[in-house]
Enzyme design. Sequence first.
Site, PDB file in Angstrom:
ATOM      1  N   GLY A  90      36.668  40.537  36.750  1.00  0.00           N
ATOM      2  CA  GLY A  90      36.760  40.760  35.311  1.00  0.00           C
ATOM      3  C   GLY A  90      36.681  42.236  34.973  1.00  0.00           C
ATOM      4  CG  HIS A 144      30.941  45.130  30.669  1.00  0.00           C
ATOM      5  ND1 HIS A 144      30.380  46.336  30.983  1.00  0.00           N
ATOM      6  CD2 HIS A 144      31.236  44.538  31.860  1.00  0.00           C
ATOM      7  CE1 HIS A 144      30.340  46.468  32.306  1.00  0.00           C
ATOM      8  NE2 HIS A 144      30.849  45.388  32.863  1.00  0.00           N
ATOM      9  CG  HIS A 184      29.608  41.028  34.466  1.00  0.00           C
ATOM     10  ND1 HIS A 184      28.679  41.466  35.392  1.00  0.00           N
ATOM     11  CD2 HIS A 184      30.421  42.083  34.222  1.00  0.00           C
ATOM     12  CE1 HIS A 184      28.937  42.738  35.682  1.00  0.00           C
ATOM     13  NE2 HIS A 184      29.992  43.124  34.987  1.00  0.00           N
ATOM     14  CD  GLU A 185      33.984  41.430  32.899  1.00  0.00           C
ATOM     15  OE1 GLU A 185      33.999  42.523  32.301  1.00  0.00           O
ATOM     16  OE2 GLU A 185      33.726  41.325  34.115  1.00  0.00           O
ATOM     17  CD  GLN A 187      33.917  47.110  33.416  1.00  0.00           C
ATOM     18  OE1 GLN A 187      34.445  46.029  33.154  1.00  0.00           O
ATOM     19  NE2 GLN A 187      33.423  47.376  34.610  1.00  0.00           N
ATOM     20  CB  CYS A 199      29.590  45.780  37.551  1.00  0.00           C
ATOM     21  SG  CYS A 199      30.293  46.522  36.062  1.00  0.00           S
ATOM     22  CG  LEU A 200      35.831  45.994  38.862  1.00  0.00           C
ATOM     23  CD1 LEU A 200      37.137  45.779  38.113  1.00  0.00           C
ATOM     24  CD2 LEU A 200      36.087  46.113  40.352  1.00  0.00           C
TER      25      LEU A 200
END
Length: 167
Positions: free
Chosen positions: A46, A134, A130-131, A51, A88-89
């Site tokens: 995701g 964010h 998670h997203e 981000q 997480c990216l």
Amino acid sequence: MAIRNIVRFGDKILEKECRKVEVFDERLHQLLDDMKETLAKAEGAGLAAPQVGVLRQVCVIDVGDGPVELVNPEIVRTSGEQTGAEGCLSYPDMWGEVTRPMKVTVKAQDRNGKSFKLTGEELCARALCHEIDHLHGVLFTAHATRMMTTEELEAESRAKSEGEGKA
Ligand code: CO
């Protein structure tokens, strides 16, 4: 389409609240297309707009069934619980042990503003939580009971599967 740079941890933009999308125009479509391409290249589950430096309530998830675009997503229902490693990216080579609901239902809009609901379980539920976090400036580190490096995580899963093999 274009690959966008992924913001890394430490950048304050990741801690900011995102604004709702009100205009479903070509600029939004471009953002979504770029985010899908960026996510595919990074091989993540995701990616959220902050981000890539955009403070809008937009995210894309892909847990192996192809990308799903979510605009103004909100969790409307949760059930159960799962505890596991989450990444997480924006945190390369770092993992956190995080407890999330096992199943979540999300209400969102598509790129044209049409409302829809999506229910996901396991990894999909984890990615949705998670997203959406964010989009409200909340990072997974806030939920993590402990952090691990990729090496530590791999060593643990090896030990675990060896243990299971012996049982
Ligand atoms: Co993330």
